[in-house]
Every structure is written in C-alpha cells, then in structure tokens.
Design a protein around this motif. Structure first.
Motif, PDB file in Angstrom:
ATOM      1  N   ALA A 137       3.859  -9.102  -4.031  1.00 14.80           N
ATOM      2  CA  ALA A 137       4.385  -8.525  -2.789  1.00 14.80           C
ATOM      3  C   ALA A 137       3.359  -7.616  -2.127  1.00 14.80           C
ATOM      4  N   ARG A 138       2.668  -6.790  -2.921  1.00 12.78           N
ATOM      5  CA  ARG A 138       1.644  -5.889  -2.390  1.00 12.78           C
ATOM      6  C   ARG A 138       0.502  -6.675  -1.754  1.00 12.78           C
ATOM      7  N   LEU A 139       0.033  -7.720  -2.446  1.00  7.84           N
ATOM      8  CA  LEU A 139      -1.069  -8.518  -1.915  1.00  7.84           C
ATOM      9  C   LEU A 139      -0.660  -9.291  -0.665  1.00  7.84           C
ATOM     10  N   LEU A 140       0.555  -9.831  -0.661  1.00  3.78           N
ATOM     11  CA  LEU A 140       1.032 -10.529   0.540  1.00  3.78           C
ATOM     12  C   LEU A 140       1.087  -9.571   1.723  1.00  3.78           C
ATOM     13  N   ASP A 141       1.533  -8.357   1.473  1.00  2.53           N
ATOM     14  CA  ASP A 141       1.592  -7.358   2.536  1.00  2.53           C
ATOM     15  C   ASP A 141       0.185  -7.020   3.042  1.00  2.53           C
ATOM     16  N   GLU A 142      -0.750  -6.841   2.109  1.00  4.04           N
ATOM     17  CA  GLU A 142      -2.131  -6.522   2.481  1.00  4.04           C
ATOM     18  C   GLU A 142      -2.773  -7.649   3.283  1.00  4.04           C
ATOM     19  N   ARG A 143      -2.393  -8.873   2.982  1.00  3.25           N
ATOM     20  CA  ARG A 143      -3.019 -10.041   3.607  1.00  3.25           C
ATOM     21  C   ARG A 143      -2.247 -10.581   4.807  1.00  3.25           C
TER      22      ARG A 143
END
Length: 173
Positions: A137-143
């Motif tokens: 979830a964190r990486l999807l948000d960052e990307r």
C-alpha cells in the motif's frame, strides 16, 4: 485492423499486476516479439537481488536505463518493464517515444494474492516483511503519480486473456 505498426506496446505497473503474462499474450496475438526487461537484465548480469546486494540500487537502475534505451530502438515489440522502470523519467521518455504505454493496476489485496500464488516466480522481499499489505500500500501510494501518467488498465478480477484483449482493442480503436 488499424494498428500503429511502428510503435511498441509497453506494459508497466506494480509487481504482480500481470505485466509478463499479459505481455506474452499480447505479443502472441499481434505476432510481435516479447521482451521482459527484468529477464534481459538477469540474462546479462545475473539475479536482480544479487545485483542489488553486490552493486547497489544505483547500478541496477543504470542497467534498467540501458535496457530501456535498447528496447526503445526496437519496433513491433511488446515490452514488460520492471515495476519501477518507467518511474525514471529517462526510461519513460525513451519508451514513450516509440511505444504506447499501458499501466496495469490492481488493489493491494489482488497484488498480494497474485504474488503469493506465484511460487515459481522471483523472490519477493516485500512478502517476507512483517506487514506485506502495508508495504504494498505504501509503495502504491508513493508510485501513484508516476503510474498515473500512463493509460490505466485495471487488472483486478480479470483473466490475463481478458486484459490482453482489452489492450488489443484499445490499440485497434
């Protein structure tokens, strides 16, 4: 069929969204060559996790730029990229100049389900952590902004065949 035969098809998106599987299907349907950029790097330089461990992320990203530039010089290829490749503006510029980019998108739950089901796939360090869902979830948000610049293809709950047919339909429109 009205297709732009001078362009490539480029697939991007988070790991586990089906870029390689869908890419192979699209390439087969179009009778084009399929390239997985991670596979090219592995074939030439060894496992990605070893490149990271021995040479660092910077060296890996340089290899990605080389492969992106090389792939951009091809024609009638379906190119599945690594999950971060097109977040690098140099790679995105190279591949969008000679290809139509589709971003495969899925939910955190769908991505985790797919990654866990891919027992023969590459090592996924995110799954070894205490909270893989939070990491994804964190990486999807960052990307999100980076992925959002490309044409979205929702992959959740759809078969690879359906996703490939959707992409081909868009190419023909």
């Amino acid at each position: 069929m009205a297709r732009s035969l001078d362009l490539n098809v480029v697939l991007t998106g988070f790991m586990g969204t089906g870029k390689t599987t869908v890419g192979r299907l699209v390439a087969h349907e179009l009778d084009w060559t399929f390239i997985d950029t991670d596979d090219v790097i592995v074939a030439r330089h060894g496992p990605i996790n070893a490149i990271f461990a021995e040479q660092g992320e910077r060296a890996f990203r340089a290899l990605e730029r080389e492969v992106a530039a090389e792939a951009a010089r091809s024609r009638q290829h379906v190119i599945a990229t690594g999950g971060r490749m097109l977040l690098d503006s140099a790679n995105a510029d190279a591949l969008t100049a000679t290809g139509r980019v589709f971003c495969l998108a899925a939910s955190v739950d769908e991505i985790l389900r797919r990654l866990r089901a891919d027992v023969d796939g590459p090592v996924r360090p995110l799954l070894a952590g205490d909270d893989p869902a939070a990491a994804v979830a964190r990486l999807l948000d960052e990307r999100a902004a980076g992925y959002g610049q490309f044409e979205q293809v929702h992959a959740a709950g759809r078969s690879p065949q359906d996703i490939a047919a959707d992409i081909i339909k868009r190419l023909e429109a």
